[in-house]
Scaffold this motif. Structure first.
Motif, PDB file in Angstrom:
ATOM      1  N   THR A   1       0.827  -1.211   0.000  1.00  0.00           N
ATOM      2  CA  THR A   1       0.000   0.000   0.000  1.00  0.00           C
ATOM      3  C   THR A   1       0.859   1.258   0.000  1.00  0.00           C
ATOM      4  OG1 THR A   1      -0.166  -0.127   2.406  1.00  0.00           O
ATOM      5  CG2 THR A   1      -1.974  -1.092   1.110  1.00  0.00           C
ATOM      6  N   GLU A   2       1.998   1.203   0.695  1.00  0.00           N
ATOM      7  CA  GLU A   2       2.923   2.337   0.746  1.00  0.00           C
ATOM      8  C   GLU A   2       4.313   1.869   0.322  1.00  0.00           C
ATOM      9  OE1 GLU A   2       2.813   3.863   4.686  1.00  0.00           O
ATOM     10  OE2 GLU A   2       0.784   4.688   4.487  1.00  0.00           O
ATOM     11  N   ARG A   3       5.151   2.843  -0.063  1.00  0.00           N
ATOM     12  CA  ARG A   3       6.496   2.484  -0.511  1.00  0.00           C
ATOM     13  C   ARG A   3       7.277   1.856   0.640  1.00  0.00           C
ATOM     14  NH1 ARG A   3      10.427   5.838  -4.451  1.00  0.00           N
ATOM     15  NH2 ARG A   3      12.226   4.431  -4.356  1.00  0.00           N
ATOM     16  N   PRO A   4       7.763   0.632   0.456  1.00  0.00           N
ATOM     17  CA  PRO A   4       8.503  -0.040   1.532  1.00  0.00           C
ATOM     18  C   PRO A   4      10.007   0.226   1.415  1.00  0.00           C
ATOM     19  CG  PRO A   4       8.149  -1.567  -0.256  1.00  0.00           C
ATOM     20  CD  PRO A   4       7.559  -0.245  -0.700  1.00  0.00           C
ATOM     21  N   SER A   5      10.744  -0.303   2.333  1.00  0.00           N
ATOM     22  CA  SER A   5      12.202  -0.373   2.193  1.00  0.00           C
ATOM     23  C   SER A   5      12.503  -1.609   1.357  1.00  0.00           C
ATOM     24  CB  SER A   5      12.884  -0.495   3.561  1.00  0.00           C
ATOM     25  OG  SER A   5      14.228  -0.923   3.392  1.00  0.00           O
ATOM     26  N   PHE A   6      13.039  -1.406   0.159  1.00  0.00           N
ATOM     27  CA  PHE A   6      13.268  -2.552  -0.715  1.00  0.00           C
ATOM     28  C   PHE A   6      14.487  -3.367  -0.299  1.00  0.00           C
ATOM     29  CE2 PHE A   6      10.581   0.064  -3.548  1.00  0.00           C
ATOM     30  CZ  PHE A   6       9.560  -0.865  -3.715  1.00  0.00           C
ATOM     31  N   LYS A   7      15.357  -2.792   0.537  1.00  0.00           N
ATOM     32  CA  LYS A   7      16.463  -3.595   1.085  1.00  0.00           C
ATOM     33  C   LYS A   7      15.902  -4.641   2.049  1.00  0.00           C
ATOM     34  CE  LYS A   7      20.305  -0.334   0.632  1.00  0.00           C
ATOM     35  NZ  LYS A   7      21.346   0.444   1.347  1.00  0.00           N
ATOM     36  N   ARG A   8      15.031  -4.179   2.951  1.00  0.00           N
ATOM     37  CA  ARG A   8      14.444  -5.106   3.914  1.00  0.00           C
ATOM     38  C   ARG A   8      13.390  -6.002   3.265  1.00  0.00           C
ATOM     39  NH1 ARG A   8      14.460  -0.460   7.242  1.00  0.00           N
ATOM     40  NH2 ARG A   8      12.210  -0.202   6.981  1.00  0.00           N
ATOM     41  N   GLY A   9      12.697  -5.443   2.281  1.00  0.00           N
ATOM     42  CA  GLY A   9      11.593  -6.192   1.669  1.00  0.00           C
ATOM     43  C   GLY A   9      11.921  -6.793   0.322  1.00  0.00           C
ATOM     44  N   TYR A  10      13.211  -7.023   0.060  1.00  0.00           N
ATOM     45  CA  TYR A  10      13.602  -7.504  -1.273  1.00  0.00           C
ATOM     46  C   TYR A  10      12.954  -8.854  -1.591  1.00  0.00           C
ATOM     47  CZ  TYR A  10      16.394  -9.121  -5.210  1.00  0.00           C
ATOM     48  OH  TYR A  10      16.784  -9.595  -6.431  1.00  0.00           O
ATOM     49  N   MET A  11      13.077  -9.801  -0.709  1.00  0.00           N
ATOM     50  CA  MET A  11      12.557 -11.141  -0.993  1.00  0.00           C
ATOM     51  C   MET A  11      11.032 -11.128  -1.121  1.00  0.00           C
ATOM     52  SD  MET A  11      15.149 -12.892  -1.509  1.00  0.00           S
ATOM     53  CE  MET A  11      14.281 -14.441  -1.772  1.00  0.00           C
ATOM     54  N   ALA A  12      10.376 -10.321  -0.298  1.00  0.00           N
ATOM     55  CA  ALA A  12       8.917 -10.225  -0.385  1.00  0.00           C
ATOM     56  C   ALA A  12       8.497  -9.611  -1.719  1.00  0.00           C
ATOM     57  CB  ALA A  12       8.380  -9.390   0.777  1.00  0.00           C
ATOM     58  N   THR A  13       9.287  -8.651  -2.209  1.00  0.00           N
ATOM     59  CA  THR A  13       8.981  -8.021  -3.496  1.00  0.00           C
ATOM     60  C   THR A  13       9.140  -9.025  -4.629  1.00  0.00           C
ATOM     61  OG1 THR A  13       9.752  -5.898  -2.636  1.00  0.00           O
ATOM     62  CG2 THR A  13       9.571  -6.114  -5.033  1.00  0.00           C
ATOM     63  N   VAL A  14      10.244  -9.750  -4.627  1.00  0.00           N
ATOM     64  CA  VAL A  14      10.475 -10.764  -5.659  1.00  0.00           C
ATOM     65  C   VAL A  14       9.367 -11.815  -5.631  1.00  0.00           C
ATOM     66  CG1 VAL A  14      12.020 -12.652  -6.363  1.00  0.00           C
ATOM     67  CG2 VAL A  14      12.964 -10.413  -5.760  1.00  0.00           C
ATOM     68  N   ALA A  15       9.003 -12.258  -4.443  1.00  0.00           N
ATOM     69  CA  ALA A  15       7.955 -13.281  -4.308  1.00  0.00           C
ATOM     70  C   ALA A  15       6.608 -12.753  -4.797  1.00  0.00           C
ATOM     71  CB  ALA A  15       7.852 -13.735  -2.853  1.00  0.00           C
ATOM     72  N   GLY A  16       6.317 -11.481  -4.505  1.00  0.00           N
ATOM     73  CA  GLY A  16       5.052 -10.892  -4.944  1.00  0.00           C
ATOM     74  C   GLY A  16       4.967 -10.778  -6.459  1.00  0.00           C
ATOM     75  N   ILE A  17       6.059 -10.390  -7.091  1.00  0.00           N
ATOM     76  CA  ILE A  17       6.087 -10.313  -8.564  1.00  0.00           C
ATOM     77  C   ILE A  17       5.871 -11.708  -9.151  1.00  0.00           C
ATOM     78  CG2 ILE A  17       7.516  -9.788 -10.583  1.00  0.00           C
ATOM     79  CD1 ILE A  17       8.952  -7.679  -8.817  1.00  0.00           C
ATOM     80  N   ARG A  18       6.542 -12.690  -8.579  1.00  0.00           N
ATOM     81  CA  ARG A  18       6.409 -14.068  -9.084  1.00  0.00           C
ATOM     82  C   ARG A  18       4.964 -14.562  -8.970  1.00  0.00           C
ATOM     83  NH1 ARG A  18      10.063 -17.868 -10.473  1.00  0.00           N
ATOM     84  NH2 ARG A  18       9.452 -20.075 -10.373  1.00  0.00           N
ATOM     85  N   ARG A  19       4.313 -14.266  -7.847  1.00  0.00           N
ATOM     86  CA  ARG A  19       2.899 -14.676  -7.679  1.00  0.00           C
ATOM     87  C   ARG A  19       2.036 -14.057  -8.773  1.00  0.00           C
ATOM     88  NH1 ARG A  19       3.896 -13.761  -2.220  1.00  0.00           N
ATOM     89  NH2 ARG A  19       2.892 -11.704  -2.339  1.00  0.00           N
ATOM     90  N   HIS A  20       2.266 -12.783  -9.065  1.00  0.00           N
ATOM     91  CA  HIS A  20       1.471 -12.097 -10.087  1.00  0.00           C
ATOM     92  C   HIS A  20       1.703 -12.731 -11.458  1.00  0.00           C
ATOM     93  CE1 HIS A  20      -0.609  -8.515 -11.777  1.00  0.00           C
ATOM     94  NE2 HIS A  20       0.179  -8.748 -12.826  1.00  0.00           N
ATOM     95  N   LEU A  21       2.963 -12.995 -11.793  1.00  0.00           N
ATOM     96  CA  LEU A  21       3.280 -13.581 -13.100  1.00  0.00           C
ATOM     97  C   LEU A  21       2.601 -14.937 -13.273  1.00  0.00           C
ATOM     98  CD1 LEU A  21       7.112 -12.781 -13.312  1.00  0.00           C
ATOM     99  CD2 LEU A  21       5.227 -11.523 -14.368  1.00  0.00           C
ATOM    100  N   LYS A  22       2.606 -15.755 -12.210  1.00  0.00           N
ATOM    101  CA  LYS A  22       2.002 -17.084 -12.296  1.00  0.00           C
ATOM    102  C   LYS A  22       0.471 -17.005 -12.311  1.00  0.00           C
ATOM    103  CE  LYS A  22       3.974 -20.392  -9.865  1.00  0.00           C
ATOM    104  NZ  LYS A  22       4.612 -21.118  -8.722  1.00  0.00           N
ATOM    105  N   ALA A  23      -0.080 -16.125 -11.468  1.00  0.00           N
ATOM    106  CA  ALA A  23      -1.544 -16.034 -11.365  1.00  0.00           C
ATOM    107  C   ALA A  23      -2.175 -15.571 -12.670  1.00  0.00           C
ATOM    108  CB  ALA A  23      -1.925 -15.092 -10.226  1.00  0.00           C
ATOM    109  N   HIS A  24      -1.513 -14.674 -13.377  1.00  0.00           N
ATOM    110  CA  HIS A  24      -2.086 -14.111 -14.609  1.00  0.00           C
ATOM    111  C   HIS A  24      -1.459 -14.687 -15.871  1.00  0.00           C
ATOM    112  CE1 HIS A  24      -4.353 -11.224 -12.243  1.00  0.00           C
ATOM    113  NE2 HIS A  24      -3.254 -10.962 -11.547  1.00  0.00           N
ATOM    114  N   ARG A  25      -0.608 -15.680 -15.693  1.00  0.00           N
ATOM    115  CA  ARG A  25       0.020 -16.379 -16.827  1.00  0.00           C
ATOM    116  C   ARG A  25       0.650 -15.374 -17.807  1.00  0.00           C
ATOM    117  NH1 ARG A  25      -4.426 -21.250 -18.000  1.00  0.00           N
ATOM    118  NH2 ARG A  25      -4.334 -22.114 -15.880  1.00  0.00           N
TER     119      ARG A  25
END
Length: 359
Positions: free
Chosen positions: A64-88
């Motif tokens: 919802t808000e801009r996170p710290s991408f250093k701390r949230g790097y893995m969560a960001t990568v995982a979220g992108i991957r979920r989107h790519l798979k969910a929407h093919r």
């Protein structure tokens, strides 16, 4: 047999900012959705958008808000991957080469085609050293790099991608060509852009202090918002320009600003493209611009469709503005040439270029 169009995802930081890359993300995504592509836009943060989106486009955000991408790097990568798979997703367009740092690991093993869309010019890292590494990563692993100018395409090919696929697709005019040019009857010089150091509005204010000594009845309007607002307002007041300079903020409908102006001025220290130049040209506004990399040097021709001056030279900028204000023959000539140039950047033309690359 009808060719099946790939499913597209535009990965961006946010759409909730009145800025060039965000605006172009919405503009191109809308145009491709109109052509029948299935399109999603994945923002890293903020599910809102400053720009209207085609009804068929699905817009999601990881946070919802801009996170710290250093701390949230893995969560960001995982979220992108979920989107790519969910929407093919078949094709992932990264709306900034920095996003390769997240997108490439996120799509590992999914068979996704990667396109990196560069909005800045190659020799500018915007103060982030990691951008150089991200560009190297994009050059090696992305199928295509999209840049905005031929000058930048040559830099990519020379530096990182000899023999690679670097495609020049300029930004399109984000609105239909106006039926009529601006009337140019007001005594107003217009500048448009984010209120940041790169746009050189401090140089423009110093130039304007010289202009009003000769023509005190003319006004300067700087349309935009950004972190340097308070500094620019302080400089305006220090120069005694409170009654001669307006800083009205950002406009949701920027066409109103062009319609009300007589001259357009770009004072940037650098530009990836300079979409505002195309917009001003579409309204037949004569232009004074710095000769900065890369857009202005490619889009403009000195004394043909613009007057060009050196970067960071407020005296040259003031003299160029004074010359145009006092020379109606020259302004008419520049305005006609500018209007013709703008026709090269129609949405139909640019959307066709994207379609050719995607197919």
């Amino acid at each position: 047999m009808t060719q099946v169009k790939p499913t597209l995802c535009f990965l961006t930081g946010t759409l909730n900012a009145l800025a060039g890359a965000e605006r172009m993300t919405a503009t191109i995504a809308n145009a491709l959705a109109e052509q029948g592509y299935a399109v999603t836009i994945l923002s890293l943060w903020d599910p809102s958008s400053c720009f209207a989106l085609h009804p068929a486009i699905r817009h999601e955000a990881l946070f919802t808000e801009r996170p710290s991408f250093k701390r949230g790097y893995m969560a960001t990568v995982a979220g992108i991957r979920r989107h790519l798979k969910a929407h093919r997703i078949d094709v992932l367009v990264q709306v900034d080469t920095m996003l390769s740092l997240f997108a490439l690991p996120a799509a590992l093993g999914l068979g996704v085609r990667h396109i990196a869309w560069e909005h800045c010019h190659f020799d500018e890292d915007l103060g982030r050293r990691a951008r150089k590494w991200a560009r190297r990563l994009a050059a090696r692993y992305c199928t295509d790099i999209v840049v905005l100018t031929e000058r930048d395409r040559k830099r990519w090919l020379e530096a990182l991608t000899p023999g690679g696929s670097v495609v020049c697709i300029p930004n399109p005019l984000p609105f239909a060509l106006p039926a009529q040019p601006a009337l140019r009857t007001s005594k107003t010089v217009l500048a448009v852009g984010r209120l940041v150091h790169a746009k050189g509005f401090d140089v423009l204010l110093n130039a304007w202090a010289l202009v009003v000594q000769c023509i005190p009845d003319w006004k300067l309007m700087i349309v935009g918002e950004g972190p340097e607002r308070s500094a620019l307002e302080a400089l305006r007041d220090q120069l005694g320009l409170r009654t001669n300079v307006a800083l009205p903020g950002a406009f949701s409908d920027i066409t109103r600003a062009y319609e009300q102006a007589s001259i357009f001025c770009l004072s940037s220290r650098y530009e990836g493209f300079g979409l505002v130049l195309i917009e001003a040209m579409a309204f037949g506004l004569p232009i004074v611009s710095t000769a900065c990399e890369t857009g202005p040097l490619e889009l403009l021709e000195d004394k043909r469709n613009a007057i060009m001056v050196a970067v960071d030279d407020h005296l040259a900028l003031a003299n160029a503005l004074l010359d145009l204000i006092s020379n109606s023959v020259e302004t008419d000539k520049l305005a006609r040439a500018a209007g013709e140039k703008a026709k090269l950047f129609s949405m139909e033309q640019i959307a066709g270029d994207w379609n050719a690359m995607l197919c």
